[in-house]
Enzyme design. Sequence first.
Site, PDB file in Angstrom:
ATOM      1  N   LYS A   1       1.003  -1.252   0.727  1.00 30.81           N
ATOM      2  CA  LYS A   1      -0.220   0.016  -0.261  1.00 30.81           C
ATOM      3  C   LYS A   1       1.010   1.439  -0.149  1.00 30.81           C
ATOM      4  O   LYS A   1       0.253   2.440  -0.514  1.00 30.81           O
ATOM      5  CB  LYS A   1      -0.956  -0.053   0.992  1.00 30.81           C
ATOM      6  CG  LYS A   1      -2.157  -1.200   1.374  1.00 30.81           C
ATOM      7  CD  LYS A   1      -2.987  -1.240   2.140  1.00 30.81           C
ATOM      8  CE  LYS A   1      -3.536  -2.252   2.745  1.00 30.81           C
ATOM      9  NZ  LYS A   1      -4.534  -2.229   1.812  1.00 30.81           N
TER      10      LYS A   1
ATOM     11  N   ARG B   1      -7.562  -8.255  -8.864  1.00 28.49           N
ATOM     12  CA  ARG B   1      -7.079  -9.750  -8.698  1.00 28.49           C
ATOM     13  C   ARG B   1      -9.122  -9.544  -9.278  1.00 28.49           C
ATOM     14  O   ARG B   1      -9.756  -8.501  -8.489  1.00 28.49           O
ATOM     15  CB  ARG B   1      -7.662 -10.536  -7.907  1.00 28.49           C
ATOM     16  CG  ARG B   1      -7.706  -9.331  -6.363  1.00 28.49           C
ATOM     17  CD  ARG B   1      -7.989 -10.590  -5.434  1.00 28.49           C
ATOM     18  NE  ARG B   1      -8.274  -9.089  -3.782  1.00 28.49           N
ATOM     19  CZ  ARG B   1      -9.385  -8.976  -3.775  1.00 28.49           C
ATOM     20  NH1 ARG B   1     -10.353  -9.367  -4.374  1.00 28.49           N
ATOM     21  NH2 ARG B   1      -9.057  -8.770  -2.744  1.00 28.49           N
TER      22      ARG B   1
ATOM     23  N   GLU C   1      -2.693   6.433   8.255  1.00 27.51           N
ATOM     24  CA  GLU C   1      -3.556   7.621   7.312  1.00 27.51           C
ATOM     25  C   GLU C   1      -4.178   8.034   8.428  1.00 27.51           C
ATOM     26  O   GLU C   1      -4.613   8.447   9.689  1.00 27.51           O
ATOM     27  CB  GLU C   1      -4.041   7.063   6.589  1.00 27.51           C
ATOM     28  CG  GLU C   1      -3.727   6.171   5.383  1.00 27.51           C
ATOM     29  CD  GLU C   1      -4.453   5.421   3.858  1.00 27.51           C
ATOM     30  OE1 GLU C   1      -5.886   4.957   4.442  1.00 27.51           O
ATOM     31  OE2 GLU C   1      -3.898   4.717   3.296  1.00 27.51           O
TER      32      GLU C   1
ATOM     33  N   HIS D   1     -14.151  -3.554   9.528  1.00 30.17           N
ATOM     34  CA  HIS D   1     -12.773  -3.057   8.155  1.00 30.17           C
ATOM     35  C   HIS D   1     -13.412  -4.336   6.499  1.00 30.17           C
ATOM     36  O   HIS D   1     -12.373  -4.234   5.758  1.00 30.17           O
ATOM     37  CB  HIS D   1     -11.930  -3.153   7.769  1.00 30.17           C
ATOM     38  CG  HIS D   1     -11.436  -1.956   9.162  1.00 30.17           C
ATOM     39  ND1 HIS D   1     -11.441  -0.222   9.205  1.00 30.17           N
ATOM     40  CD2 HIS D   1     -10.169  -2.032  10.059  1.00 30.17           C
ATOM     41  CE1 HIS D   1     -11.539   0.318  10.008  1.00 30.17           C
ATOM     42  NE2 HIS D   1     -11.179  -0.510  10.802  1.00 30.17           N
TER      43      HIS D   1
HETATM   44  P1  ADP Z   1      -7.838  -4.238   3.244  1.00 28.40           P
HETATM   45  O1  ADP Z   1      -6.502  -4.003   2.285  1.00 28.40           O
HETATM   46  O2  ADP Z   1      -8.006  -4.703   4.101  1.00 28.40           O
HETATM   47  O3  ADP Z   1      -8.829  -3.791   2.166  1.00 28.40           O
HETATM   48  P2  ADP Z   1      -7.732  -0.945   2.666  1.00 28.40           P
HETATM   49  O4  ADP Z   1      -7.257  -0.005   2.757  1.00 28.40           O
HETATM   50  O5  ADP Z   1      -8.641  -1.841   1.688  1.00 28.40           O
HETATM   51  O6  ADP Z   1      -7.191  -2.216   3.865  1.00 28.40           O
HETATM   52  O7  ADP Z   1      -8.906  -0.706   3.817  1.00 28.40           O
HETATM   53  C1  ADP Z   1      -9.919  -1.295   4.156  1.00 28.40           C
HETATM   54  C2  ADP Z   1     -11.252  -0.598   4.929  1.00 28.40           C
HETATM   55  O8  ADP Z   1     -10.992  -0.129   6.285  1.00 28.40           O
HETATM   56  C3  ADP Z   1     -11.999   0.746   4.141  1.00 28.40           C
HETATM   57  O9  ADP Z   1     -12.969  -0.544   3.678  1.00 28.40           O
HETATM   58  C4  ADP Z   1     -12.180   1.193   4.859  1.00 28.40           C
HETATM   59  O10 ADP Z   1     -13.727   1.198   5.171  1.00 28.40           O
HETATM   60  C5  ADP Z   1     -11.079   1.400   6.120  1.00 28.40           C
HETATM   61  N1  ADP Z   1     -10.273   2.440   5.464  1.00 28.40           N
HETATM   62  C6  ADP Z   1      -9.329   2.140   5.106  1.00 28.40           C
HETATM   63  N2  ADP Z   1      -8.199   3.726   5.229  1.00 28.40           N
HETATM   64  C7  ADP Z   1      -8.905   4.583   5.386  1.00 28.40           C
HETATM   65  C8  ADP Z   1      -9.139   5.717   5.851  1.00 28.40           C
HETATM   66  N3  ADP Z   1      -7.689   6.181   5.884  1.00 28.40           N
HETATM   67  N4  ADP Z   1     -10.076   6.535   6.714  1.00 28.40           N
HETATM   68  C9  ADP Z   1     -11.764   5.972   7.032  1.00 28.40           C
HETATM   69  N5  ADP Z   1     -11.131   4.783   6.723  1.00 28.40           N
HETATM   70  C10 ADP Z   1     -10.846   3.864   5.921  1.00 28.40           C
HETATM   71  P1  ADP Z   2     -10.674  -6.474  -0.430  1.00 26.13           P
HETATM   72  O1  ADP Z   2     -11.153  -6.883   1.251  1.00 26.13           O
HETATM   73  O2  ADP Z   2      -8.735  -6.876   0.605  1.00 26.13           O
HETATM   74  O3  ADP Z   2      -9.824  -4.942  -0.624  1.00 26.13           O
HETATM   75  P2  ADP Z   2     -12.107  -8.240  -0.864  1.00 26.13           P
HETATM   76  O4  ADP Z   2     -13.496  -8.234  -0.066  1.00 26.13           O
HETATM   77  O5  ADP Z   2     -13.109  -8.969  -1.888  1.00 26.13           O
HETATM   78  O6  ADP Z   2     -11.232  -7.450  -1.053  1.00 26.13           O
HETATM   79  O7  ADP Z   2     -12.151  -9.983  -0.390  1.00 26.13           O
HETATM   80  C1  ADP Z   2     -11.301 -10.881  -0.589  1.00 26.13           C
HETATM   81  C2  ADP Z   2     -10.529 -11.472   0.812  1.00 26.13           C
HETATM   82  O8  ADP Z   2     -11.030 -12.676   0.528  1.00 26.13           O
HETATM   83  C3  ADP Z   2      -8.889 -11.979   0.595  1.00 26.13           C
HETATM   84  O9  ADP Z   2      -8.063 -11.327   0.668  1.00 26.13           O
HETATM   85  C4  ADP Z   2      -9.495 -13.126   1.055  1.00 26.13           C
HETATM   86  O10 ADP Z   2      -8.741 -12.779   3.073  1.00 26.13           O
HETATM   87  C5  ADP Z   2     -10.672 -13.906   1.167  1.00 26.13           C
HETATM   88  N1  ADP Z   2     -10.604 -15.420   0.547  1.00 26.13           N
HETATM   89  C6  ADP Z   2      -9.430 -15.710  -0.101  1.00 26.13           C
HETATM   90  N2  ADP Z   2      -9.946 -16.838  -0.953  1.00 26.13           N
HETATM   91  C7  ADP Z   2     -11.151 -16.850  -0.201  1.00 26.13           C
HETATM   92  C8  ADP Z   2     -12.093 -17.814  -0.661  1.00 26.13           C
HETATM   93  N3  ADP Z   2     -12.032 -18.718  -1.840  1.00 26.13           N
HETATM   94  N4  ADP Z   2     -13.182 -17.465  -0.537  1.00 26.13           N
HETATM   95  C9  ADP Z   2     -13.840 -16.506   0.876  1.00 26.13           C
HETATM   96  N5  ADP Z   2     -13.238 -15.922   0.558  1.00 26.13           N
HETATM   97  C10 ADP Z   2     -11.224 -15.946   0.310  1.00 26.13           C
HETATM   98 MG    MG Z   3      -9.271  -3.319   0.507  1.00 25.86          MG
END
Ligand code: ADP
Ligand code: ADP
Ligand code: MG
Length: 693
Positions: A116, A297, A200, A235
């Site tokens: 990130k 993806r 952040e 989250h």
């Molecule tokens: P991940 O890789 O676990 O999906 P993200 O960076 O996409 O991590 O953040 C996951 C969630 O956390 C976001 O969908 C949002 O709800 C919350 N989030 C992330 N960054 C911020 C931020 N700077 N301020 C408020 N909420 C945040």
């Molecule tokens: P993110 O949270 O990364 O923004 P998604 O909400 O699309 O994105 O969630 C994807 C997450 O689902 C992956 O990071 C993983 O932890 C989980 N995952 C991986 N493989 C599987 C699977 N076969 N079935 C359900 N969940 C999975």
């Molecule tokens: Mg995310």
Amino acid sequence: MFRKILIANRGEIACRVMRTARRMGVKTVAVYSDADAKALHVAMADEAVHIGPSPVSESYLRAEKIIEAALATGAEAIHPGYGFLSENPDFVDKVTAAGLVFIGPSAASIRAMGLKDAAKALMEKAGVPVVPGYHGDTQALVLLATKAREIGYPVLIKARAGGGGKGMRRVDRPDDFADALAGAKREAKSAFGDDHVLIEKYVDKPRHIEVQVFGDNLGNAVHLFERDCSAQRRHQKVIEEAPAPGMTPELRAAMTDAAVKAAKAIRYSGAGTIEFIVDSSKGLKADRFWFMEMNTRLQVEHPVTEMVTGVDLVEWQLRVAAGEQLPKSQEEIRLNGHAFEARLYAEDAAKGFLPATGTLHHLKFPAAPPGGNVRVETGVRAGDAISPYYDPMIAKLVAHGPDRASALALLVDTLETTEVAGSVTNLAFLAALAGDADFAAGDVDTGLIGRKQDSLTALPAPDPEIVAAAVLAASGLDRRVPSNDPWSALAGYAHFHPVAQRMKLRFGDQDILTAVTVEGGIAKVSVEATAPLPVEGRVRPKAGGGVAAAGSNASLQALQRGNDESHTAAAPPSVGFADVSPSRGERRLAKWPGHITIFNGAVGYDFAVPDPLDRADETEAAGSMRAPMPGLVKLVRAGRGDVVKKGQPLLILEAMKMEHTIAATHDGEIAEIASEGSQVTDGTVLVRFVETA
Ligand code: ADP
Ligand code: ADP
Ligand code: MG
């Protein structure tokens, strides 16, 4: 086009990819672990290859094994699904080196967006707005704490390698920073093997809005509009929708432009998602959105985009990977209506969304109505188990309508006609959320679920009719064919003398003593409480007494057949009545070993019917705490002889890739506690308290 592809995943996404492949005339190869030998994705595939034991590190994450399977079966390409190896650039390199095609972006694109911090630096350069904060290399506590103060609280600590909401901590006060940092780093280290974090600014009234992008190998890139994934807990996404409610043309133009710019900056090919965080405190403003990360993806929630654009994203993935041009230009991609997706999980919403395991003894989805506006994406069937090895997802329920209100109504309908028994699920929680007034109004920020958590996750108490239905089902009386002839209707029961059949049911941790009496062909159910009655609130307690009193004969009588007015008249003032005559329509219920589940809307009331000969499960020692699921004891914060207070954190159990704090269930002195680093199974005693006289 490929003739045969291998799908390096399991569950619903493996099934989903196979469906499209089959439609396109492409043969499929599944891979599977020990636990999945009889899984749906294996049954659906044209061929299947066993790749190892159940843990993912020994099966679905073994790149070499998977590539070997592809070569052995003559597959030409590998689709990674999501999760597992889907965002692993080393895997892409290995696939390519083996002469196979990776159905997804290049290793270089994945690397560019993989961390990130680096991704944010890259996006900043490309002119995409990024969340204000610190994403430098230095990781010293003092420096990070200083940065946090400069950014201004609240801040969000994020693992740079993070995903799935793991390795993330919101911090509201400087005093909490050091602890939160340690927690985020610990979780990141064990989940991703990298404890590097960024900080952040925590955006005000945040909404998560993401843009689906697609690129091909000829330099084209388009967007397929946005999805709103603001309904989150911890989250993690719960219900997603497309388009975003309240979206303005200005913000949409700005976000989709930024997303396509981001995709072009890394010459992106395949399906990808640019996630933005939006400050909605003053409405949706075109200058109040920032890049968070790119998921390189197919996303879990891709079906909502498919529903509103009519595009099969998996088909596009296959075409682009095979070297074809994007099937549509930007102008040809149109928005049509509104769609929702709800993620059905085996988890206990009321217990902090604790992941659950279990055999899905009963699993029924609504028959899809004609027109294809409901989609059920699942990888399990009735009888399959949700194991502790993988994500506890049961299904994704997707509904599409001409507008948001009709799509939401259809989603609620779909949730209310889905039935699962055998494991606790979040079905009732999903329906409560879908029915929430703010959610229905489209007023959703990522804090909505947290603010309303208690009311959204509270299981409504079963009303007397439901208890009575469970009693009748447990006694087998519900099976009797309704008939005018009492002799045939209730054969086996004496009709001259009332015969009482006593039975004990358990609802949660409450015992319900019941008796069924059959008299003159009519079954009456009476319920006596030995513990707080679940029907409290519905059935008025006796004056001064309260239904909680042991032995209080609170409750109800249920008439199975006919409506006997005299019972109503004879009833004591506090007694509730329920007519469970079969003529009022069939109860939806499931019987499974030792249990009866009564379905009412999206709520499944699970009643345990203890075997009277088995005393073991009745006398669960109040003096011990057991592991709610298999896991690893990560951290122990109390020792033998410590006197602890109810609610005090005693240890951290790492299970299903998350840390779960196990807190004392009551005050007491610890006699024994699990040791740090020990692996425990479901039900292992973690803490034993000193018995008090
Ligand atoms: P991940 O890789 O676990 O999906 P993200 O960076 O996409 O991590 O953040 C996951 C969630 O956390 C976001 O969908 C949002 O709800 C919350 N989030 C992330 N960054 C911020 C931020 N700077 N301020 C408020 N909420 C945040
Ligand atoms: P993110 O949270 O990364 O923004 P998604 O909400 O699309 O994105 O969630 C994807 C997450 O689902 C992956 O990071 C993983 O932890 C989980 N995952 C991986 N493989 C599987 C699977 N076969 N079935 C359900 N969940 C999975
Ligand atoms: Mg995310």
